[in-house]
Motif scaffolding. Sequence first.
Motif, PDB file in Angstrom:
ATOM      1  N   LEU A  24       0.852  -1.111  -0.073  1.00 26.46           N
ATOM      2  CA  LEU A  24      -0.010   0.032  -0.056  1.00 26.46           C
ATOM      3  C   LEU A  24       0.778   1.286   0.057  1.00 26.46           C
ATOM      4  CD1 LEU A  24      -2.753   1.573   0.241  1.00 26.46           C
ATOM      5  CD2 LEU A  24      -2.454   1.361   2.804  1.00 26.46           C
ATOM      6  N   ALA A  25       0.689   1.929  -0.937  1.00 25.65           N
ATOM      7  CA  ALA A  25       1.261   3.340  -0.953  1.00 25.65           C
ATOM      8  C   ALA A  25       0.471   4.649  -1.167  1.00 25.65           C
ATOM      9  CB  ALA A  25       2.090   3.311  -2.401  1.00 25.65           C
ATOM     10  N   MET A  26       0.559   5.471  -0.076  1.00 21.60           N
ATOM     11  CA  MET A  26       0.086   6.531   0.014  1.00 21.60           C
ATOM     12  C   MET A  26       0.453   7.812  -0.473  1.00 21.60           C
ATOM     13  SD  MET A  26      -2.472   5.136   1.649  1.00 21.60           S
ATOM     14  CE  MET A  26      -3.697   6.419   1.826  1.00 21.60           C
ATOM     15  N   THR A  27      -0.083   8.484  -1.432  1.00 20.10           N
ATOM     16  CA  THR A  27       0.522   9.508  -2.087  1.00 20.10           C
ATOM     17  C   THR A  27      -0.470  10.664  -2.392  1.00 20.10           C
ATOM     18  OG1 THR A  27       2.059  10.456  -4.042  1.00 20.10           O
ATOM     19  CG2 THR A  27       0.210   8.548  -4.513  1.00 20.10           C
ATOM     20  N   ASN A  28       0.442  11.898  -2.695  1.00 25.42           N
ATOM     21  CA  ASN A  28      -0.490  13.001  -3.093  1.00 25.42           C
ATOM     22  C   ASN A  28       0.286  13.521  -4.505  1.00 25.42           C
ATOM     23  OD1 ASN A  28      -2.375  13.465  -1.099  1.00 25.42           O
ATOM     24  ND2 ASN A  28      -0.818  14.194   0.374  1.00 25.42           N
ATOM     25  N   GLY A  29      -0.718  13.966  -5.232  1.00 21.22           N
ATOM     26  CA  GLY A  29       0.169  14.629  -6.586  1.00 21.22           C
ATOM     27  C   GLY A  29       0.480  16.102  -6.130  1.00 21.22           C
ATOM     28  N   GLN A  30       1.256  16.657  -6.816  1.00 16.79           N
ATOM     29  CA  GLN A  30       1.473  18.069  -6.559  1.00 16.79           C
ATOM     30  C   GLN A  30       0.551  18.858  -6.918  1.00 16.79           C
ATOM     31  OE1 GLN A  30       4.758  19.100  -9.055  1.00 16.79           O
ATOM     32  NE2 GLN A  30       6.346  18.261  -7.868  1.00 16.79           N
ATOM     33  N   PRO A  31       0.083  19.809  -6.079  1.00 17.09           N
ATOM     34  CA  PRO A  31      -0.932  20.743  -6.130  1.00 17.09           C
ATOM     35  C   PRO A  31      -1.266  21.282  -7.612  1.00 17.09           C
ATOM     36  CG  PRO A  31       0.332  21.434  -4.108  1.00 17.09           C
ATOM     37  CD  PRO A  31       1.158  20.380  -4.889  1.00 17.09           C
ATOM     38  N   GLY A  32      -2.246  21.421  -8.071  1.00 21.25           N
ATOM     39  CA  GLY A  32      -2.416  21.896  -9.178  1.00 21.25           C
ATOM     40  C   GLY A  32      -2.087  20.887 -10.530  1.00 21.25           C
ATOM     41  N   ARG A  33      -1.584  19.669 -10.084  1.00 22.49           N
ATOM     42  CA  ARG A  33      -1.162  18.722 -11.049  1.00 22.49           C
ATOM     43  C   ARG A  33      -1.827  17.476 -10.859  1.00 22.49           C
ATOM     44  NH1 ARG A  33       5.281  19.130 -12.008  1.00 22.49           N
ATOM     45  NH2 ARG A  33       4.635  18.153 -13.750  1.00 22.49           N
ATOM     46  N   GLU A  34      -2.827  17.112 -10.251  1.00 25.09           N
ATOM     47  CA  GLU A  34      -3.586  16.127  -9.909  1.00 25.09           C
ATOM     48  C   GLU A  34      -3.756  15.397 -11.130  1.00 25.09           C
ATOM     49  OE1 GLU A  34      -4.646  14.435  -6.994  1.00 25.09           O
ATOM     50  OE2 GLU A  34      -3.245  15.797  -5.828  1.00 25.09           O
ATOM     51  N   GLN A  35      -4.590  16.156 -12.033  1.00 29.68           N
ATOM     52  CA  GLN A  35      -4.846  15.206 -13.322  1.00 29.68           C
ATOM     53  C   GLN A  35      -3.548  14.747 -13.848  1.00 29.68           C
ATOM     54  OE1 GLN A  35      -8.083  14.482 -14.242  1.00 29.68           O
ATOM     55  NE2 GLN A  35      -7.043  13.060 -15.711  1.00 29.68           N
ATOM     56  N   GLU A  36      -2.578  15.376 -13.902  1.00 27.80           N
ATOM     57  CA  GLU A  36      -1.421  14.960 -14.692  1.00 27.80           C
ATOM     58  C   GLU A  36      -0.968  13.762 -13.826  1.00 27.80           C
ATOM     59  OE1 GLU A  36       3.072  16.472 -15.639  1.00 27.80           O
ATOM     60  OE2 GLU A  36       1.574  18.011 -14.685  1.00 27.80           O
ATOM     61  N   HIS A  87      -4.470   9.924  -2.616  1.00 28.04           N
ATOM     62  CA  HIS A  87      -4.381   8.507  -3.407  1.00 28.04           C
ATOM     63  C   HIS A  87      -4.036   7.416  -2.525  1.00 28.04           C
ATOM     64  CE1 HIS A  87      -5.425  10.770  -7.032  1.00 28.04           C
ATOM     65  NE2 HIS A  87      -4.158  11.792  -6.727  1.00 28.04           N
ATOM     66  N   ALA A  88      -4.402   6.357  -2.815  1.00 24.58           N
ATOM     67  CA  ALA A  88      -3.759   4.994  -2.403  1.00 24.58           C
ATOM     68  C   ALA A  88      -3.688   4.172  -3.540  1.00 24.58           C
ATOM     69  CB  ALA A  88      -4.855   4.496  -1.094  1.00 24.58           C
ATOM     70  N   ALA A  89      -2.240   3.800  -3.640  1.00 24.98           N
ATOM     71  CA  ALA A  89      -1.979   2.900  -4.638  1.00 24.98           C
ATOM     72  C   ALA A  89      -1.843   1.127  -3.883  1.00 24.98           C
ATOM     73  CB  ALA A  89      -0.560   2.994  -5.317  1.00 24.98           C
ATOM     74  N   VAL A  90      -2.535   0.373  -4.412  1.00 25.76           N
ATOM     75  CA  VAL A  90      -2.715  -1.112  -4.008  1.00 25.76           C
ATOM     76  C   VAL A  90      -1.843  -1.792  -4.987  1.00 25.76           C
ATOM     77  CG1 VAL A  90      -4.035  -2.745  -2.817  1.00 25.76           C
ATOM     78  CG2 VAL A  90      -4.736  -0.320  -2.595  1.00 25.76           C
ATOM     79  N   TYR A  91      -1.044  -2.701  -4.455  1.00 23.13           N
ATOM     80  CA  TYR A  91      -0.197  -3.666  -5.379  1.00 23.13           C
ATOM     81  C   TYR A  91      -0.306  -4.940  -4.840  1.00 23.13           C
ATOM     82  CZ  TYR A  91       1.873   0.797  -7.193  1.00 23.13           C
ATOM     83  OH  TYR A  91       1.745   2.144  -7.463  1.00 23.13           O
ATOM     84  N   ASP A  92      -0.798  -5.993  -5.598  1.00 24.16           N
ATOM     85  CA  ASP A  92      -0.808  -7.483  -5.226  1.00 24.16           C
ATOM     86  C   ASP A  92       0.579  -7.983  -5.604  1.00 24.16           C
ATOM     87  OD1 ASP A  92      -3.483  -7.086  -4.179  1.00 24.16           O
ATOM     88  OD2 ASP A  92      -4.196  -7.956  -6.016  1.00 24.16           O
ATOM     89  N   VAL A  93       1.207  -8.518  -4.485  1.00 18.03           N
ATOM     90  CA  VAL A  93       2.480  -9.190  -4.633  1.00 18.03           C
ATOM     91  C   VAL A  93       2.579 -10.472  -4.228  1.00 18.03           C
ATOM     92  CG1 VAL A  93       4.963  -8.754  -4.131  1.00 18.03           C
ATOM     93  CG2 VAL A  93       3.325  -6.597  -4.019  1.00 18.03           C
ATOM     94  N   ARG A  94       3.394 -11.279  -5.208  1.00 15.78           N
ATOM     95  CA  ARG A  94       3.247 -12.876  -5.126  1.00 15.78           C
ATOM     96  C   ARG A  94       4.938 -12.897  -4.647  1.00 15.78           C
ATOM     97  NH1 ARG A  94       4.607 -14.617  -9.796  1.00 15.78           N
ATOM     98  NH2 ARG A  94       3.513 -13.007 -10.647  1.00 15.78           N
ATOM     99  N   GLY A  95       4.939 -13.980  -3.676  1.00 18.74           N
ATOM    100  CA  GLY A  95       6.270 -14.524  -3.099  1.00 18.74           C
ATOM    101  C   GLY A  95       6.686 -13.711  -2.065  1.00 18.74           C
ATOM    102  N   ASP A  96       8.156 -13.690  -1.884  1.00 17.25           N
ATOM    103  CA  ASP A  96       8.981 -13.010  -0.957  1.00 17.25           C
ATOM    104  C   ASP A  96       9.102 -11.744  -1.480  1.00 17.25           C
ATOM    105  OD1 ASP A  96      10.573 -11.797   0.853  1.00 17.25           O
ATOM    106  OD2 ASP A  96      12.216 -13.532   0.732  1.00 17.25           O
ATOM    107  N   PRO A  97       8.521 -10.537  -0.742  1.00 19.44           N
ATOM    108  CA  PRO A  97       8.495  -9.079  -1.390  1.00 19.44           C
ATOM    109  C   PRO A  97      10.084  -8.790  -1.000  1.00 19.44           C
ATOM    110  CG  PRO A  97       7.424  -9.226   0.718  1.00 19.44           C
ATOM    111  CD  PRO A  97       7.654 -10.639   0.172  1.00 19.44           C
ATOM    112  N   VAL A  98      10.808  -9.319  -0.330  1.00 18.16           N
ATOM    113  CA  VAL A  98      12.345  -8.794  -0.274  1.00 18.16           C
ATOM    114  C   VAL A  98      13.251  -9.229  -1.406  1.00 18.16           C
ATOM    115  CG1 VAL A  98      14.301  -9.103   1.151  1.00 18.16           C
ATOM    116  CG2 VAL A  98      11.939  -8.756   2.336  1.00 18.16           C
ATOM    117  N   ALA A  99      12.903 -10.448  -2.048  1.00 16.84           N
ATOM    118  CA  ALA A  99      13.683 -11.057  -3.055  1.00 16.84           C
ATOM    119  C   ALA A  99      13.043 -10.352  -4.337  1.00 16.84           C
ATOM    120  CB  ALA A  99      13.038 -12.638  -3.079  1.00 16.84           C
TER     121      ALA A  99
END
Length: 68
Positions: free
Chosen positions: A7-19, A56-68
């Motif tokens: 899970l990665a939480m983020t914000n776009g730069q002000p005024g550049r959300e659409q970009e 924004h919240a980006a959600v990624y499904d990861v398979r296997g060992d995330p460290v590898a």
Amino acid sequence: MADSVLLAMTNGQPGREQEFESWYASRHLSDIVSVPSVDRGTLHTVSDGQQSKWRHAAVYDVRGDPVA
């Protein structure tokens, strides 16, 4: 089925959300799912009127060992 969820939480730069949203959908998502252990990714956006530190919240499904 994913072994882990990143899970990665983020914000776009002000005024550049659409970009940011366009870049994520057209470029970043295809780049990240090309990584062999990433099954899929999605971007969720807070609706207007909701209070949150992060837009924004980006959600990624990861398979296997995330460290590898």
